[in-house]
Structure formats: C-alpha cells, structure tokens
Enzyme design. Structure first.
Site, PDB file in Angstrom:
ATOM      1  N   ARG A 237       5.645 -59.737 -15.676  1.00  0.00           N
ATOM      2  CA  ARG A 237       5.995 -58.360 -15.335  1.00  0.00           C
ATOM      3  C   ARG A 237       7.510 -58.264 -15.253  1.00  0.00           C
ATOM      4  O   ARG A 237       8.168 -59.190 -14.775  1.00  0.00           O
ATOM      5  CB  ARG A 237       5.397 -57.969 -13.975  1.00  0.00           C
ATOM      6  CG  ARG A 237       3.883 -57.741 -13.980  1.00  0.00           C
ATOM      7  CD  ARG A 237       3.464 -56.502 -14.783  1.00  0.00           C
ATOM      8  NE  ARG A 237       2.029 -56.259 -14.717  1.00  0.00           N
ATOM      9  CZ  ARG A 237       1.144 -56.735 -15.593  1.00  0.00           C
ATOM     10  NH1 ARG A 237       1.533 -57.486 -16.604  1.00  0.00           N
ATOM     11  NH2 ARG A 237      -0.145 -56.451 -15.462  1.00  0.00           N
ATOM     12  N   GLU A 266       9.107 -49.318 -18.410  1.00  0.00           N
ATOM     13  CA  GLU A 266       8.414 -49.352 -19.697  1.00  0.00           C
ATOM     14  C   GLU A 266       7.918 -47.953 -20.061  1.00  0.00           C
ATOM     15  O   GLU A 266       7.332 -47.294 -19.209  1.00  0.00           O
ATOM     16  CB  GLU A 266       7.234 -50.334 -19.626  1.00  0.00           C
ATOM     17  CG  GLU A 266       7.695 -51.762 -19.370  1.00  0.00           C
ATOM     18  CD  GLU A 266       6.561 -52.782 -19.364  1.00  0.00           C
ATOM     19  OE1 GLU A 266       5.410 -52.405 -19.642  1.00  0.00           O
ATOM     20  OE2 GLU A 266       6.839 -53.959 -19.085  1.00  0.00           O
ATOM     21  N   HIS A 285       5.314 -54.916 -24.488  1.00  0.00           N
ATOM     22  CA  HIS A 285       4.189 -55.281 -23.617  1.00  0.00           C
ATOM     23  C   HIS A 285       2.889 -55.423 -24.435  1.00  0.00           C
ATOM     24  O   HIS A 285       1.921 -54.671 -24.220  1.00  0.00           O
ATOM     25  CB  HIS A 285       4.010 -54.247 -22.497  1.00  0.00           C
ATOM     26  CG  HIS A 285       3.254 -54.784 -21.310  1.00  0.00           C
ATOM     27  ND1 HIS A 285       3.452 -54.353 -20.023  1.00  0.00           N
ATOM     28  CD2 HIS A 285       2.272 -55.726 -21.213  1.00  0.00           C
ATOM     29  CE1 HIS A 285       2.641 -54.984 -19.198  1.00  0.00           C
ATOM     30  NE2 HIS A 285       1.909 -55.839 -19.905  1.00  0.00           N
TER      31      HIS A 285
HETATM   32  C1  GLV Z   1      -1.220 -56.980 -19.014  1.00  0.00           C
HETATM   33  O1  GLV Z   1      -0.058 -56.956 -18.751  1.00  0.00           O
HETATM   34  C2  GLV Z   1      -2.199 -57.586 -18.178  1.00  0.00           C
HETATM   35  O2  GLV Z   1      -1.924 -57.855 -17.000  1.00  0.00           O
HETATM   36  O3  GLV Z   1      -3.318 -57.781 -18.663  1.00  0.00           O
END
Ligand code: GLV
Ligand code: GLV
Length: 329
Positions: A237, A266, A285
C-alpha cells in the site's frame, strides 16, 4: 423477502448471477468509484456490501447498515475498512486471500526485473528515437540473478516471491514481526532485523499490510541505510512509504531505482514528483490483475456473501472473532 446486496463497481455478469440466486442485487455500473452519497444510501438498505479497495468503509457507512451482515472486500488487503467498528457492531468482514497470491508474486517479480533492467525506460527510448546505436553501457542496469532479496512482510505473497527468487539463485532475507521458521526451511530464507535487511539487500520488497505500525515504515532513515545500488519495490500500500523521502533518495541517488504498484493517492497525479524520475517504474495498482486471479477474487467475495446470507460461516473472514461476534448469528 429476499436480502439485498450492493456491489460498488461493475463486476462480471456470471459473478452477479451467483448473488442473484439468493438476493436482489444492485450495482454501481461503472469502472470508477461509487460516489460517497450513493454508497451511504445503499449501505442503509443492504444486507451485504461487495466492496473494492477504493471504497472507504468507515464508521459512517457501517452505522448506516442496520441490516448489514457482511462487507466482502474484493482484495486481500482491508485497510479501507474500519475493522474495529465492524467488530464492535457485529458486522462480518471478509477478504480474498490465496486466490491472488501467485498472480501478485508474478507482478512483483515483473516489477523487480523491469526496474533492475530498465525495461520501461529502454522501451521508451526505442519509441522516442533515442536508440542511436548499440553501445557498451547503453541502458545497462543491475543483475537480478544471484543477488540478495529482502522481503519485508513474509506472508503468503512473500513466500511466493521467495519461491520465484530461488530460481534466480538469490539469497533471501526477510523481516516480520516474528520469525516464520517453516518458511525458513521451505524457502531457504533467513530472518533478520529490519535494519540488517535494509543494509544487506539488493532488492527490498514491501509486502506488509498497511496498519498503524507500518504507516511510513520506509522513510528517510530507512532509505539512507540501503545500498546505493538498492532497488525498492512496493506492491503493498502506498502509505507504507514516505513518498517525499523516497523521492529524495532516488533523486540524490541514495538508492538506484524503485518499482511502485501503489501510491498514497490513487490514481497518482500525473504531475507527482516521483513520475519525473527515470529510475521509477510506476504501475496502476495491478498486483493481482490477471484475468484468472481477478475472476477468482470476485467469485470468492460473492461466495462469502452467499454463505453469510444463508446463515453459514463465510470462507475467508479476516479473523475468527468476526464469526463469534456476528450480530445475526
Ligand atoms: C489489492 O491491493 C489487494 O489487497 O488485493
Ligand atoms: C498477506 O496477506 C499476504 O498474502 O502476503
């Protein structure tokens, strides 16, 4: 009356159909986040919410959900959900572990290799006519084979990354809150302190969940401890990194490069300082974004909802006490 499920973003029809077997289904039919007021309005009606990492499921949303039985997050991470409040109210929370492990490890390695060998920068040079000739040091990068990998957060994904690293004959270091001896034996990984890892690793991969303890885990001091040739990879993250400190470290060549799948904000704004650096490989992401992994995640989230709505224990609650404290059990 049939229960009601709200899905906060468009998901494939076949997954919606699973839910329609047991419930009326509403969906925010877009690939952009459900607006806050719509989310609040739907939470007030819903027996279950099918949510994404971009949805902020805080106290306000949870309190609206008088009938809410479960929040099924289509992600392994759940820092977007106020878990303490959910527990307190007796609302279950589930995530989608395991089904995305290998896909996310693949992407982690793709980012690691792209960053080490300057794949994106070199490809851009081709498009932009900056490939003038083969030359001895043109686009020369760092080796991956035989180097030292440092995994911060040795969970399921960390283990899957370590298994890939063995094929590259890498030395594997890891840091966790507590050592994982089974992982050490299985993977040939060595536990070390956070500082040691930062100093010794050629590749530092952040795979820790975002918590109060890991927020800004990587800051100025941490980047200063790394090698000048170190490559930093973040697939967890954004907020586990102090982005200003990272920018400074990359700009001043304190470290060699960074591969980033996640950001504080984001989508990352296109004028973000990190995007001005040639030694950054940014991705939007997409850690778990293989077609099969995303389908499996959606299916698992839906299955958790179906189980909850039929009075059964969901498969992948984020913790056991979600079931023991469940208010409608
Ligand atoms: C994506 O970031 C997840 O946590 O699956
Ligand atoms: C974390 O939950 C992981 O799968 O590594």
């Amino acid at each position: 009356a049939k229960p009601y499920v709200f899905i906060t973003m468009q998901i494939p029809k076949e997954i919606v159909a699973l839910l329609e077997d047991v419930a009326h289904v509403g969906m925010w039919e877009a690939d952009t986040p459900c607006p806050r007021d719509k989310l609040l309005e739907e939470a007030a009606k819903a027996d279950a919410l099918f949510t994404m990492v971009v949805d902020r499921i805080d106290q306000e949303v949870l309190k609206r959900g008088q009938n809410l039985k479960i929040v099924a997050n289509m992600a392994v991470g759940y820092d977007n959900i106020d878990v303490e409040t959910a527990k307190h109210l007796g609302i279950m929370v589930s995530n989608t572990p395991d089904v995305l492990t290998e896909a996310t490890a693949d992407l982690t390695f793709a980012l690691l290799m792209a960053t080490a060998r300057r794949v994106v920068e070199a490809s851009q040079a081709v498009y932009e006519g900056r490939w003038q000739s083969w030359s001895p040091m043109f686009m020369a990068g760092q080796d991956v084979y035989g180097k030292t990998l440092g995994i911060v957060g040795m969970g399921r994904i960390g283990e899957a990354v370590a298994r890939r690293a063995r094929g590259f004959d890498m030395d594997i270091l890891y840091h966790n809150r507590k050592p994982k001896t089974e992982a050490e034996e299985k993977l040939g990984a060595t536990y070390c302190s956070f500082e040691d890892l930062l100093q010794k690793a050629d590749f530092i991969v952040a795979l820790t969940p975002l918590t109060d303890q890991t927020r800004h885990l990587f800051g100025r001091r941490e980047f200063e401890l790394m090698k000048k040739t170190a490559i930093f990879i973040n697939v967890s993250r954004g907020p586990v990194v102090d982005e200003e400190a990272l920018y400074h470290a990359l700009k001043e060549k304190q470290i060699w490069a960074a591969g980033l799948d996640v950001f504080h904000q984001e989508p990352v704004p296109t004028d973000h300082p990190l995007l001005t650096l040639p030694n950054v490989v940014p991705l939007p992401h997409i850690g778990s974004a293989s077609i099969s992994a995303r389908m499996a995640m959606a299916r698992l989230a839906a299955e958790n909802i179906v189980l909850a709505l039929t009075g059964k224990k969901p498969k992948t609650l984020i913790s056991e006490d979600m079931w023991t404290q469940y208010r409608f059990k």
